[in-house]
Enzyme design. Structure first.
Site, PDB file in Angstrom:
ATOM      1  N   CYS A 139     104.777  10.833  39.524  1.00  0.00           N
ATOM      2  CA  CYS A 139     105.221  11.556  38.556  1.00  0.00           C
ATOM      3  C   CYS A 139     105.343  10.877  37.272  1.00  0.00           C
ATOM      4  O   CYS A 139     105.779   9.752  37.421  1.00  0.00           O
ATOM      5  CB  CYS A 139     106.780  11.886  38.974  1.00  0.00           C
ATOM      6  SG  CYS A 139     107.885  12.283  37.612  1.00  0.00           S
TER       7      CYS A 139
ATOM      8  N   HIS B 140     109.054  18.423  49.925  1.00  0.00           N
ATOM      9  CA  HIS B 140     108.065  17.776  49.187  1.00  0.00           C
ATOM     10  C   HIS B 140     108.449  16.020  49.007  1.00  0.00           C
ATOM     11  O   HIS B 140     109.161  15.686  48.509  1.00  0.00           O
ATOM     12  CB  HIS B 140     107.966  18.174  47.823  1.00  0.00           C
ATOM     13  CG  HIS B 140     106.921  17.749  46.852  1.00  0.00           C
ATOM     14  ND1 HIS B 140     105.956  18.357  46.512  1.00  0.00           N
ATOM     15  CD2 HIS B 140     107.051  16.517  46.300  1.00  0.00           C
ATOM     16  CE1 HIS B 140     105.063  17.693  45.652  1.00  0.00           C
ATOM     17  NE2 HIS B 140     105.870  16.398  45.335  1.00  0.00           N
TER      18      HIS B 140
ATOM     19  N   ARG C 295      97.391  19.140  42.064  1.00  0.00           N
ATOM     20  CA  ARG C 295      98.264  19.065  41.017  1.00  0.00           C
ATOM     21  C   ARG C 295      98.967  17.713  40.984  1.00  0.00           C
ATOM     22  O   ARG C 295      98.809  16.824  40.064  1.00  0.00           O
ATOM     23  CB  ARG C 295      99.406  20.243  41.314  1.00  0.00           C
ATOM     24  CG  ARG C 295     100.193  20.401  40.129  1.00  0.00           C
ATOM     25  CD  ARG C 295     101.332  19.495  39.784  1.00  0.00           C
ATOM     26  NE  ARG C 295     102.380  19.514  41.063  1.00  0.00           N
ATOM     27  CZ  ARG C 295     103.165  18.744  41.466  1.00  0.00           C
ATOM     28  NH1 ARG C 295     103.621  17.847  40.440  1.00  0.00           N
ATOM     29  NH2 ARG C 295     104.078  18.672  42.465  1.00  0.00           N
ATOM     30  N   ASP C 296      99.753  17.324  42.071  1.00  0.00           N
ATOM     31  CA  ASP C 296     100.475  16.022  41.877  1.00  0.00           C
ATOM     32  C   ASP C 296      99.479  14.799  42.025  1.00  0.00           C
ATOM     33  O   ASP C 296      99.508  13.906  41.300  1.00  0.00           O
ATOM     34  CB  ASP C 296     101.166  15.791  43.449  1.00  0.00           C
ATOM     35  CG  ASP C 296     102.460  15.331  43.172  1.00  0.00           C
ATOM     36  OD1 ASP C 296     102.659  14.463  42.510  1.00  0.00           O
ATOM     37  OD2 ASP C 296     103.505  15.655  43.926  1.00  0.00           O
TER      38      ASP C 296
END
Ligand code: ZN
Length: 306
Positions: free
Chosen positions: A235, A202, A11-12
């Protein structure tokens, strides 16, 4: 002592790399499911327009190996994401939420509390699907637009989560602005105010502080840690965001200290090398460069100076 490692590379990591093909994604995930992780964050059910790198999430999840004893989880931003996850039989979901209004407006087009309010119907529906919901607080240890968040802010968000019936919350250092001092301070406060909550941490290693921050969290009693194999991650809604703490670095560090992670480090290193072959510019891992501390070298003997 035992800790739980939650792998977030699919995901990240995938969301921060240039888009690549579905078969390679499936191959990477199928290697990760065999590494012994407690949980594996397999994707984010966001709009393909927002994160085109994950546009094939549904196809990827329908093709991966589901036979391994690892809990698969995914991120969801709304009811549409919940429906996609439910159709694929994902039983654990994490709500995406920013701790600061500035990051939240950019990320979700809503303030933090408006975004939380919108989750009420998502959580209600998830209950009927028997899906386990967890919360998150992005930029929890520093926002690139607002700086440090007061701990009162974390408290208010946790209060809201509790009203929704959520007592598992992931605190994210999205842009690596945290330091051991503020990580300890915030966690100590939250764990005292919400002793019945489970907090996951996280960490991103943007400024080289991630392992120090992990130790600070461990000392405060945190047992659940996110990390990304090969250290890939980022991000899309924050400037200068870079990779997560590499799973191999976190696992190696803990195991060197005698802390059991349950993770097969050699398998993780195999996946990290595979990622490095495909994305040489994205992988960032101390262990890939230096090897394990206990992998000793043959002594070269006395120096011969001519
Ligand atoms: Zn992250």
């Amino acid at each position: 002592m035992k800790v739980n490692i939650h792998e977030v590379c699919p995901r990240d990591g995938f969301q921060s790399m240039p888009a690549f093909d579905k078969d390679t994604k499936v191959k990477i995930i199928n290697r990760l499911v065999k590494c012994g992780f407690h949980e594996l964050e397999v994707t984010s059910f966001v709009s393909p327009r927002a994160v085109p790198q994950l546009k094939d999430a549904d196809e990827v999840i329908s093709e991966i190996d589901r036979s391994q004893p690892v809990t698969l989880r995914a991120l969801v931003p709304n009811e549409r994401g919940l429906e996609r996850a439910h159709a694929l039989g994902i039983k654990k979901l994490k709500l995406m939420l920013s701790g600061s209004d500035s990051h939240s407006l950019y990320n979700a087009n809503a303030t933090t509390f408006d975004a939380l309010e919108r989750y009420r119907s998502v959580v209600k529906k998830a209950t009927t699907y028997n899906i386990n919901m967890t919360g998150s607080i992005a930029v929890a240890f520093g926002c690139p637009y607002e700086g440090d968040l007061p701990v009162k802010r974390h408290e208010e968000i946790c209060d809201k989560y509790e009203q929704l019936g959520i007592t598992k919350v992931s605190l994210a250092d999205t842009t690596g602005m945290g330091n051991p001092h503020n990580v300890s301070k915030i966690l100590r406060h939250l764990m005292k105010s919400f002793p019945h909550f489970t907090f996951t941490i996280h960490l991103h290693n943007t400024r080289g502080m991630a392992f120090a921050n992990a130790l600070a969290a461990l000392e405060e009693g945190v047992k659940d840690f996110d990390s990304s194999t090969g250290g890939i991650g980022g991000c899309p809604y924050a400037p200068n965001a870079s990779g997560n703490i590499a799973t191999e670095d976190l696992v190696h560090g803990f195991e060197e200290m005698g802390i059991d992670t349950g993770v097969n480090l050699d398998r993780v290193l195999d996946v990290a090398r595979y990622l490095e072959d495909i994305f040489p510019d994205q992988v960032d891992s101390f262990l890939l460069k230096a090897g394990k501390a206990k992998s000793l070298h043959k002594a070269p003997g006395r120096q011969r100076i001519k």
